[in-house]
Every structure is written in structure tokens, then in C-alpha cells.
Design an enzyme around this catalytic site. Structure first.
Site, mmCIF file in Angstrom:
data_model
loop_
_atom_site.group_PDB
_atom_site.id
_atom_site.type_symbol
_atom_site.label_atom_id
_atom_site.label_comp_id
_atom_site.label_asym_id
_atom_site.label_seq_id
_atom_site.Cartn_x
_atom_site.Cartn_y
_atom_site.Cartn_z
ATOM 1 C CD GLU A 144 -5.609 0.695 -13.895
ATOM 2 O OE1 GLU A 144 -5.657 -0.425 -14.135
ATOM 3 O OE2 GLU A 144 -6.523 1.471 -14.131
ATOM 4 C CD GLU A 149 -7.656 5.919 -18.271
ATOM 5 O OE1 GLU A 149 -8.717 5.361 -17.929
ATOM 6 O OE2 GLU A 149 -6.491 5.540 -18.593
HETATM 7 C C1 GLA Z 1 -8.335 2.086 -17.008
HETATM 8 C C2 GLA Z 1 -7.306 1.992 -18.114
HETATM 9 C C3 GLA Z 1 -8.112 2.585 -19.410
HETATM 10 C C4 GLA Z 1 -9.460 1.739 -19.476
HETATM 11 C C5 GLA Z 1 -10.363 1.920 -18.166
HETATM 12 C C6 GLA Z 1 -11.527 1.208 -18.333
HETATM 13 O O1 GLA Z 1 -8.560 3.107 -16.498
HETATM 14 O O2 GLA Z 1 -6.224 2.840 -17.972
HETATM 15 O O3 GLA Z 1 -7.365 2.106 -20.706
HETATM 16 O O4 GLA Z 1 -9.074 0.158 -19.733
HETATM 17 O O5 GLA Z 1 -9.537 1.568 -17.291
HETATM 18 O O6 GLA Z 1 -12.405 1.521 -19.684
#
Ligand code: GLA
Length: 675
Positions: A344, A467
Site C-alpha cells: 500500500e 485478499e
Molecule cells: C489491508 C492489509 C491486510 C489487512 C486488511 C484489513 O488490506 O493488507 O493485511 O490488514 O487491510 O483486514
């Protein structure tokens, strides 16, 4: 550790991320907690039934006034600290690593936050404190506490206890029971997702230690998601960087460039991966969020100045080196096949983050990395060091959120440059998607998602969907599940279409109820472990395929961290983030006029933000107000998502105006939060 830190460690760990909480309220109609009671305390014989005081000065008595059931209840008066209260030692009652249900009644004579909490020591003797079930006690009425809970495997000195934010009030407890969690059958005849997609890509999920305690949950993981495991939180810098050991190393060696690490928090999940030989995605080395401020500061002092880029490069290199060395030393047979090196770094519009620490007010989404380096140049160093120290076979990824928005351009440019240097293998698309209520409203549209996959594939790098989850509107029950199924189907169709470029699809969780976006039901299975329409949509048309069998391996994991190159840690991650100052009693918590809990109201401008819902509970209530006031007092850290929610007037700052606005909303003086 001082007493106030105990409490704050619990609050901070709760706030850090929904997925980390060890317990979830049960739906009482689904589980008959009377079935298999293994411990009960009703105080009817006049004895304290195993309860004692946590502090030194409380008065513990069995009294015969105002009991919940029968004639007697327990009273703990003359408390002096918010953490003072009744505790029960559980080492002789329950096993670490298994799941139980606790049912109890508790009250305070007047309004206070009254929290059921847990305490335990991990395998290295570090004490952890977690909030299990916080509730608002009003008007001296008995409150029912009923929740699943578990202690991580290897935990000792296990306690459950009640604590009240008001340090002066008496706590009463009655009819306290612990029952075995009944084993729930899963749908064994479903096609295994992992097997179904075996020729296309790995299917995996994220796990936290508390997930391991639920048998049905783990049956689903084994059957469908055992192609890849991501440790949900415990390999993030907040958990891995060990402040005490780092300071000790600095004092002993006069070297402030060698941060020390601990894998203790991740141990249960890493042990599970080793036991079943499941490939691990290591997540994440370099991130602006969930990373301690002291890591970036002179003398590792969070209040001091930032170090120079030169010093930070050395710290970064040693940290990355120590993480991989500890993994190799403690888990020599673990298959670390992928690693998120940087997470990020780009904002949606393709600009770097603002400099600063993200948990400070007014610095929402800020980055200490940018504060030290002045720009995103730290990314190249991170990949260079990761390549130098990662084990053979471990592919290195840049991972990002909202990866289908304008920032694609910067991600592609950066990834192409890193590819030319030979230090990156792939791009991680987090894919926290919003199916919403219709295809027209969904964000991103499947086409927009496909455009991003196509652009990333054109770099020639591998892609992992890291994710995946896809929300429906808050509190809409199963109303939009058929639409959600179509949306998931369309996204998985894109993944299939690009299967030559995509090596893994990782879901961010398994069942809706323990998702970080639980109130928006974003996953494939419901809280009863049953497959939702979304599951069927992505295996549509197939008969049950071959189910992978997971056989435990005989390879023992090393349990002696003292053999590790890092000194053994003596402080828990939550302690490292806990503030030093006493936990204040926020005056804002008294809002007696509230009769009904307002729900969070995302705005169309940023529909992902549930303004006011700092703790992602799906409702906006005094817990959120308390968290906001603690944050403003710098006594609580909020992660990035919670900070977005905390900026309730959406003006880019988190300040007293937000606190006043949130209070007005909760007391129904205003009806809308956000811009
Ligand atoms: C981001 C992070 C994850 C997690 C999500 C929220 O996507 O990469 O590790 O913290 O936020 O659960």
C-alpha cells in the site's frame, strides 16, 4: 508493565484489526451452551467459586442482594483501577488451542463500559491481554455475556476477567459458565475449491491464531483453502518488531541499526502450515500501517526525531534479514513461496503517501517511510534487501489496495523498474471489492477489475489476488446474496481468463462472521459454516471433485527461540503499541438518551467508509466514541481504516469537531455522518 498499559494493550489490540479478536458473540439460538458445561460459578453455596481479585485492594464478597439467579452473586468493590475486578484462573479447566463458550451475567451499579477480557502467557512467557466482549452497562441492569473464546495453543496462565472503565464502581457477577464448543459438521460433499481450481491457481485464505481453535472453521480451511495461507496479522511489523529486544541489543552493542524480531505471535499459524505442509504467503515486510513509530526514530524513541535515510536503510536491511533468518531458523521446513515486500505505498490517485505517523491525529494514511525518505524511494531498497535475504523459491510481491484505480499507472511503472532490476516477481491485487446491491452499483465493476488484471499481466510479472472479499450492503442479511454470487462469479471468471498470469487467489477469511468487514457479509461461507450462493456460483456446474487430503507431517518445528539469531522477545506486540499514560475515563461515554444504536452511514463519495464505526462492529455507539476520544488523547492507535471512519465530518482531519459530531450523532441530535 504498569496497570494502565494492561488495559490499553487490550483496547489497542481490539482496535488494531477486527480479524485479530479472539472471540465472537454466539447466536444463542444456534448453540445450546447448557449442553456441555465444564465450569460453573453461581455462588449459591456462599463461596467465591474460583474467582479472586486482580488487584491488591478490591473487596471480594458473596452477597445475597440483587442476584441474577438464586440468592447470591459475587461483588467486587473498592476497586481503584479500571483493570481491577474479578478473575478466574482457567489452566485446570480448559485447554489452550480449543474453542469454548462462556456465558455469564455481570453489572455495575451505574453506567460504565464493562468488558469481559482474557489474559495469558505465550510460549515465551510474554503476557497478553485481549478484550473478549465489551458491553455498555446501563442503569445497573444485569448484562448477559455470551461468546465463543479460545486461547492460542501453547498459552499458559490463562484467565478470564471483568474490568470496568469506571475505576470506582463495584462489579457484580453471577451465573458464570464455560461450556465445550459443540463440533458442527461442515458440508463434506461440496466440491473442494482448492481441487476445483488446482489446474489454474492456488486457492488460499488468511488465518489468525484464534481461527485455529474452531474445528468446523479449520475443516473448511483444510478442504477448500489449503493451497496457501497468509498469517492475517501476526507477521506484520507491529507483531514482528520487538521493542524490548531491540533496545537491549542497542544498549549491549552500541548499535542502533539492528532491529530485533520475534515470530512468537505468528507461531500457532506457522506451526499449522508446517504440520500440513501448506505454502505460506508472508505478509508483510514494509507498510505504513501496523508498524511501530519507534522503528523510524532516533534511539528507537517514538518521541524523538526521524533517523536519516542512510540509517533507516540499514535498519530496514537488518530487519528484513532478521525476519528471513528467524523464519529459516525456527521453521526450517516451512515453504515460504511468496512474500509481500511492500504494501500500500500508493494512494488511489498515484501519489505517494503524506509524511508522518498514521496513528497521529490529522495524519490519516500517512507514512513514516515517506517521512524518512521524502518520497517512495524506500520501495526499491526494500525489494533489493528482500531479494538478498529471501529464501530460494520465495517470490517477491508489491501488494496494494484499490489497485484497479488510477494508481495502476504508478504501480506498473514501479513494477517494471523493479523487474528490470530483477528484484520483483509479482503484483498482489488485494481485491477488497464491493459487490453492493447490484451490478450497476458494484465497485469495481468486473470490467474495471479485468482492465487492471490485463495491465498488470502486460508487465510480464506474476499476479496474485491476495485478499479477496466482496461486500453487500450493511445489515442486509441474505437479501443480496444472489447478486453477490453473480459478482464473485464474474470476478473468478476474470481470474480464470488470466490463469496463465495468476498464480494464487487468496480469500481474506472464510466465514462472514469473522471477516474484518463482518457486517457486510463479504465471504463464501456463513457463520454456520454453510456455503453461500457465492460459493456455488464459482464452482457452478461441477460435481464434487477430488478433495485434497492434508496429512500432518512428522517434521517437528523448532520451539527454542533462544537458538534464533534474534534475542528472545520479552514484550508482546500489543504492549509495544500501548501508551504509557494512564487510561483516561472519557466523559463522553455517558449518553443515556440513546435508545437504539444508529448504523454507520457510508456516503456515495467514499462508500467504503462507514463513518463513525471505528471498531467495524456495524453500529455506531459509545465504543466508537470512547475509541475516538482515546485516539485524540493519543492513548489509542487506530489503523488506517478506523482513522477514515473517525474523520466523521470528512474534512481530512481527525479532531475535537469529529468527537463533538460523533457525540451528536449517537445522541440522535444529527442524523448523518460523512461529507
Ligand atoms: C489491508 C492489509 C491486510 C489487512 C486488511 C484489513 O488490506 O493488507 O493485511 O490488514 O487491510 O483486514
Amino acid at each position: 508493565m504498569n496497570n494502565s498499559k494492561r488495559i490499553m494493550a487490550g483496547v489497542a489490540s481490539l482496535a488494531m484489526l477486527a480479524g485479530v479478536v479472539a472471540a465472537f458473540p454466539v447466536q444463542p439460538e444456534k448453540v445450546n451452551a447448557e449442553d456441555d458445561v465444564i465450569f460453573s460459578a453461581d455462588f449459591e453455596d456462599g463461596k467465591e467459586d474460583g474467582f479472586s481479585r486482580r488487584g491488591e485492594d478490591e473487596t471480594v464478597e458473596v452477597i445475597s442482594e440483587g442476584a441474577h439467579g438464586g440468592d447470591n452473586c459475587l461483588s467486587i468493590s473498592t476497586r481503584a483501577e479500571s483493570w481491577n475486578g474479578p478473575q478466574v484462573a482457567l489452566d485446570d479447566v480448559i485447554e489452550a488451542g480449543a474453542q469454548y463458550i462462556v456465558t455469564a451475567y455481570a453489572k455495575t451499579p451505574y453506567y460504565s463500559k464493562l468488558t469481559l477480557s482474557m489474559q495469558f502467557d505465550d510460549a515465551e512467557g510474554t503476557t497478553h491481554y485481549d478484550n473478549v466482549l465489551p458491553q455498555d452497562c446501563k442503569d445497573g441492569d444485569w448484562l448477559k455475556y455470551e461468546t465463543k473464546f479460545s486461547f492460542p495453543s501453547g498459552a499458559t496462565n490463562k484467565y478470564l476477567y471483568f474490568e470496568a472503565a469506571d475505576a470506582n464502581c463495584t462489579i457484580f457477577v453471577d451465573d458464570f459458565k464455560i461450556s465445550n464448543m459443540p463440533d458442527v459438521a461442515i458440508e463434506e460433499d461440496l466440491t473442494s475449491l482448492r481441487a476445483y481450481y488446482a489446474d489454474s491457481f492456488k486457492i488460499g485464505t488468511a488465518l489468525t491464531p484464534s481461527d485455529l481453535a474452531s474445528k468446523p472453521f479449520m475443516k473448511l480451511v483444510n478442504k477448500h483453502f489449503s493451497g496457501s495461507i497468509t498469517v492475517g496479522n501476526e507477521l506484520k511489523p507491529d507483531y514482528v518488531l520487538n521493542s524490548k529486544a531491540t533496545l537491549a541489543y542497542m544498549e549491549e552493542n552500541g548499535d542502533d541499526e539492528n532491529p530485533q524480531v520475534s515470530l512468537a505471535s505468528a507461531k500457532p499459524v506457522l506451526d499449522y502450515c508446517v504440520k500440513y505442509n501448506i505454502p505460506l504467503r508472508a505478509h508483510t515486510l514494509v507498510w505504513h500501517s501496523q508498524t511501530p513509530e519507534w522503528f523510524f526514530k532516533e534511539n528507537y524513541d517514538a518521541k524523538a526525531d526521524y533517523v536519516t535515510p542512510e540509517k533507516m536503510k540499514k535498519r530496514m536491511e537488518n530487519y528484513i534479514k532478521n525476519v528471513f533468518a528467524a523464519l529459516k531458523e525456527e521453521y526450517p521446513t516451512l515453504n515460504i513461496y511468496a512474500c509481500d515486500v511492500v504494501n500500500e505505498a500508493w494512494l488511489e490517485d498515484g501519489t505517494p503517501r503524506k509524511p508522518g505517523h498514521p496513528s497521529e491525529s490529522n495524519q490519516w494514511g500517512a507514512s513514516d517511510w515517506v517521512a524518512v525518505f521524502g518520497d517512495n524511494s524506500f520501495i526499491d531498497y526494500a525489494f533489493e534487501y528482500a531479494r538478498k535475504y529471501a529464501p530460494e523459491g520465495c517470490k517477491l510481491y508489491y501488494n496494494d489496495y484499490n489497485e484497479y484505480m488510477d494508481k495502476k499507472k504508478q504501480i506498473v511503472e514501479m513494477a517494471t523498474r523493479l523487474k528490470e532490476k530483477g528484484v520483483i516477481d509479482g503484483i498482489g491485487m488485494q481485491a477488497h471489492l464491493d459487490a453492493r446491491q447490484s451490478m450497476d452499483a458494484a465497485f469495481p465493476s468486473p470490467q474495471m477489475f479485468e482492465n487492471a488484471v490485463k495491465e498488470y499481466a502486460a508487465t510480464g510479472l506474476d499476479i496474485q489476488i491476495t485478499e479477496l472479499d466482496a461486500t453487500v450492503p450493511e445489515k442486509s442479511g441474505d437479501q443480496y446474496f444472489e447478486h453477490q454470487a453473480k459478482y464473485f462469479d464474474a470476478i473468478m471468471d476474470v481470474a480464470e481468463k488470466y490463469k496463465d498470469n495468476i498464480s494464487a487467489v487468496i480469500f481474506w477469511g472464510v466465514t462472514d462472521d469473522n471477516s474484518w468487514r463482518a457486517s457486510q457479509n463479504p465471504l463464501l461461507f456463513d457463520s454456520e459454516f454453510k456455503a453461500k450462493p457465492a460459493f456455488y456460483s464459482i464452482i457452478e456446474g461441477l460435481t464434487p471433485g477430488e478433495v485434497p487430503t492434508l496429512e500432518p507431517t512428522d517434521v517437528p518445528t523448532k520451539t527454542a527461540p533462544s537458538e534464533s539469531p534474534s534475542p528472545s522477545p520479552t514484550v508482546s506486540p500489543s504492549e509495544t503499541t500501548a501508551p504509557e499514560s494512564p487510561s483516561p475515563e472519557p466523559t463522553e461515554t455517558a449518553t443515556p438518551e440513546v435508545t437504539e444504536t444508529p448504523t454507520a452511514t457510508p456516503t456515495s463519495e467514499n462508500a467504503n467508509v462507514a463513518y463513525g464505526d471505528l471498531d467495524s462492529s456495524g453500529t455506531v455507539d459509545v465504543t466508537d466514541l470512547t475509541q475516538l476520544s482515546l485516539f485524540l488523547l493519543k492513548d489509542l492507535k487506530l489503523d488506517e481504516k478506523a482513522q477514515k471512519c473517525a474523520d466523521v465530518n470528512a474534512d481530512g482531519n481527525i479532531d475535537l469537531t469529529d468527537l463533538a459530531t460523533l457525540r451528536q450523532f449517537i445522541s440522535k441530535k444529527i442524523s448523518k455522518l460523512g461529507a
